[in-house]
Design an enzyme around this catalytic site. Structure first.
Site, PDB file in Angstrom:
ATOM      1  N   SER A   1       0.828  -1.213   0.000  1.00  0.00           N
ATOM      2  CA  SER A   1       0.000   0.000   0.000  1.00  0.00           C
ATOM      3  C   SER A   1       0.856   1.254   0.000  1.00  0.00           C
ATOM      4  CB  SER A   1      -0.925   0.004   1.226  1.00  0.00           C
ATOM      5  OG  SER A   1      -0.164  -0.106   2.417  1.00  0.00           O
TER       6      SER A   1
ATOM      7  N   ASN B   1      -1.555  -2.580  13.178  1.00  0.00           N
ATOM      8  CA  ASN B   1      -3.007  -2.330  13.175  1.00  0.00           C
ATOM      9  C   ASN B   1      -3.382  -1.077  13.971  1.00  0.00           C
ATOM     10  OD1 ASN B   1      -2.975  -4.659  11.760  1.00  0.00           O
ATOM     11  ND2 ASN B   1      -4.003  -5.940  13.289  1.00  0.00           N
TER      12      ASN B   1
ATOM     13  N   THR C   1     -38.586  28.387  -9.139  1.00  0.00           N
ATOM     14  CA  THR C   1     -38.952  27.040  -8.695  1.00  0.00           C
ATOM     15  C   THR C   1     -39.247  26.288  -9.991  1.00  0.00           C
ATOM     16  OG1 THR C   1     -41.311  27.533  -8.513  1.00  0.00           O
ATOM     17  CG2 THR C   1     -39.998  27.872  -6.532  1.00  0.00           C
ATOM     18  N   HIS C   2     -38.893  25.053 -10.049  1.00  0.00           N
ATOM     19  CA  HIS C   2     -39.028  24.254 -11.287  1.00  0.00           C
ATOM     20  C   HIS C   2     -38.257  24.894 -12.445  1.00  0.00           C
ATOM     21  CE1 HIS C   2     -42.467  22.343  -9.183  1.00  0.00           C
ATOM     22  NE2 HIS C   2     -42.724  23.580  -8.809  1.00  0.00           N
TER      23      HIS C   2
ATOM     24  N   SER D   1     -12.725  26.879 -27.201  1.00  0.00           N
ATOM     25  CA  SER D   1     -12.968  25.671 -27.971  1.00  0.00           C
ATOM     26  C   SER D   1     -11.871  25.520 -29.017  1.00  0.00           C
ATOM     27  CB  SER D   1     -14.336  25.784 -28.645  1.00  0.00           C
ATOM     28  OG  SER D   1     -14.370  25.040 -29.839  1.00  0.00           O
TER      29      SER D   1
ATOM     30  N   LYS E   1     -16.437  30.555 -28.640  1.00  0.00           N
ATOM     31  CA  LYS E   1     -16.788  29.902 -27.376  1.00  0.00           C
ATOM     32  C   LYS E   1     -15.974  30.366 -26.179  1.00  0.00           C
ATOM     33  CE  LYS E   1     -19.317  26.939 -26.623  1.00  0.00           C
ATOM     34  NZ  LYS E   1     -19.380  25.515 -26.954  1.00  0.00           N
TER      35      LYS E   1
ATOM     36  N   GLU F   1     -18.086  22.731 -14.732  1.00  0.00           N
ATOM     37  CA  GLU F   1     -18.531  21.417 -15.228  1.00  0.00           C
ATOM     38  C   GLU F   1     -17.708  20.301 -14.589  1.00  0.00           C
ATOM     39  OE1 GLU F   1     -18.808  21.511 -19.615  1.00  0.00           O
ATOM     40  OE2 GLU F   1     -19.057  23.658 -19.325  1.00  0.00           O
TER      41      GLU F   1
ATOM     42  N   TYR G   1      -9.153  -6.230  12.913  1.00  0.00           N
ATOM     43  CA  TYR G   1      -8.544  -5.753  11.675  1.00  0.00           C
ATOM     44  C   TYR G   1      -8.645  -6.804  10.577  1.00  0.00           C
ATOM     45  CZ  TYR G   1      -5.181  -4.188   8.222  1.00  0.00           C
ATOM     46  OH  TYR G   1      -4.588  -3.802   7.034  1.00  0.00           O
TER      47      TYR G   1
HETATM   48  N1  ARG Z   1      -0.927  -1.362   5.166  1.00  0.00           N
HETATM   49  C1  ARG Z   1      -1.850  -1.801   6.144  1.00  0.00           C
HETATM   50  C2  ARG Z   1      -3.133  -0.996   6.072  1.00  0.00           C
HETATM   51  O1  ARG Z   1      -3.129   0.006   5.446  1.00  0.00           O
HETATM   52  C3  ARG Z   1      -1.229  -1.634   7.501  1.00  0.00           C
HETATM   53  C4  ARG Z   1      -1.721  -2.580   8.510  1.00  0.00           C
HETATM   54  C5  ARG Z   1      -1.266  -3.950   8.171  1.00  0.00           C
HETATM   55  N2  ARG Z   1      -1.571  -4.906   9.178  1.00  0.00           N
HETATM   56  C6  ARG Z   1      -1.543  -6.196   8.961  1.00  0.00           C
HETATM   57  N3  ARG Z   1      -1.790  -6.952   9.935  1.00  0.00           N
HETATM   58  N4  ARG Z   1      -1.260  -6.713   7.791  1.00  0.00           N
HETATM   59  O2  ARG Z   1      -4.149  -1.361   6.598  1.00  0.00           O
END
Ligand code: ARG
Length: 435
Positions: free
Chosen positions: A22, A109, A154-155, A276, A282, A289, A316
């Site tokens: 991650s 965790n 309104t509308h 544009s 334009k 948008e 977790y």
């Molecule tokens: N990268 C993990 C997360 O974002 C960190 C916690 C990982 N814990 C584990 N027991 N694998 O949640």
């Protein structure tokens, strides 16, 4: 080498490592990760769980890592599993065995739950400032065109005359509620999970109140299982962010209409418009948008978070790693939308002449005409009917309520007198409603 190398006899498969990692998402929390570790280590040393000397070494090492990541001297390793692992391994490379003591009485965790809270707390501060800035910009715009009258709808049909200032003040109310929601969620989130460990706390004599206080939390989580597995705050914030996007999107939609030749109530500054590639005439309100379109991303982020969490057993689960990409995207999107909209609205030029002209059409003062008859003693339902007849006559003869001769008014209802023309003047209509 992986944290869990002792238990395993093989290196992780390369593609699996990429899938599992991650770091590309969570490396942006490196400052919070280090701040949390420094507080944890201060607590470990205070409680005599590690020596004061190791505590000092670890703190120095962590501060060095923070400085080096910030300066770019230490590039974040894209192969690391996450920012927590990266920092810890780098620490041990720097200071040796003392670094291996950092993770005493802690799990990733509770660490990751802490980092997100710290990170989002800061994001909330930035967001609240942007929301306040935007509200101020709307105030300023309203003052700039304080006398401007426009049709209220309104509308999307012309309904009653209003002032531009009153129109903008509706958005100010929305922003005030947004500020309230973010502040409220930020307060509820301000609970330290540190000391929850993997799920069941720790066997060390940790001082959870101490770390909570060092890190500016109001308290620490009463349940360690909830401490590591609560992501309500991500969902609450994503919901608050979604509502902000609803508000920005509605305003954007109106600005798009106002900029069209059909309305021409507003003209955006060239610096905040686009042209544009083919049509030389334009001038497009692309920013608005995009804001309208980007609302979809943020709603999607909210849906992601709800769906990720809904079936998870305590405590977790790795599913929860998906939380960050969604909540970070939601914050990034809302912040960039506000950052772009604020100067765009600030420089937007309104065209009061066109706004007034639109307000003068469509029999927008018909309610006021009926109210005038009521002031003469007629029951509202009868006044409504008489005014309806006047409008129908105007449509037939090409008149307006302002130009319809008094004799015609009197033919419809003999309570009409000269005063009707004063009563239906747009300026009086808005004044009588306290706008
Ligand atoms: N990268 C993990 C997360 O974002 C960190 C916690 C990982 N814990 C584990 N027991 N694998 O949640």
């Amino acid at each position: 080498m992986k944290l869990w190398a002792g238990r395993f006899s093989k290196e992780i498969d390369k593609k699996t490592n990429d899938f599992n990692s991650s770091i590309s998402v969570d490396s942006r929390m490196y400052e919070q990760d280090i701040e949390g570790s420094i507080a944890h280590v201060a607590m470990l040393a205070k409680q005599g769980i590690i020596s004061a000397e190791d505590g000092k070494k670890i703190k120095q090492g962590l501060l060095g890592i923070k400085e080096d990541i910030a300066s770019g001297a230490l590039p974040v390793d894209p192969d690391a599993e996450d920012i927590h692992t990266f920092v810890e391994q780098n620490l041990t490379q720097r200071i040796g065995d003392a670094g291996k003591r950092l993770h005493t009485g802690r799990s990733r965790n509770d660490q990751v739950a802490l980092d997100i809270r710290l990170y989002l707390r800061k994001e909330c501060d930035e967001l609240l400032k942007l929301l306040a800035d935007f509200s101020e910009t709307l105030d300023k715009k309203g003052e700039e065109y304080a006398g401007a009258i426009m049709p209220g709808y309104t509308h999307l049909q012309r309904a009653q005359p209003i002032t531009f200032k009153a129109h903008l003040s509706a958005y100010k109310e929305m922003l005030a509620r947004d500020i309230g929601r973010v502040t409220d969620a930020q307060k509820r989130m301000n609970v330290s999970p540190l000391g929850s460990g993997a799920l069941a706390g720790t066997t060390y004599p940790v001082d959870r109140a101490f770390t909570a206080e060092l890190l500016g939390f109001d308290t620490f989580s009463a349940s360690t299982l909830d401490g590591v597995s609560d992501r309500d705050f991500c969902i609450e914030l994503a919901a608050a962010l979604s509502l902000i996007m609803v508000h920005l999107s509605r305003l954007s939609e109106e600005i798009i209409l106002w900029c069209s030749w059909e309305f021409k109530f507003a003209e955006l500054d060239d610096a905040f418009s686009t042209g544009s590639s083919i049509m030389p005439q334009k001038k497009n309100p692309d920013i608005t948008e995009l804001v309208r379109g980007k609302s979809g991303r943020v709603f999607g982020d909210l849906m992601t978070l709800l769906t990720v969490m809904k079936g998870l057993p305590l405590a977790y689960n790795k599913d929860m790693q998906e939380d960050k990409e969604a909540i970070f995207d939601a914050f990034d999107t809302v912040k960039i939308c506000l950052t772009t909209l604020i100067p765009m609205v600030d420089t937007m030029r309104m065209i009061p002449k066109n706004m007034r002209k639109a307000a003068a059409g469509g029999f927008i003062n018909a309610t006021d005409c009926a109210d005038y008859l009521v002031s003469k003693g007629l029951p509202f339902r009868d006044a409504y009917k008489a005014t309806g007849e006047a409008v129908a006559l105007c449509i037939k003869t090409g008149e307006t309520l302002e130009s319809l001769p008094l004799s015609e008014y009197k033919n419809i209802c003999d309570l009409f007198d000269e005063g009707v023309y004063e009563a239906i003047k747009l300026e009086n209509c808005v004044k009588n409603r306290g706008m």
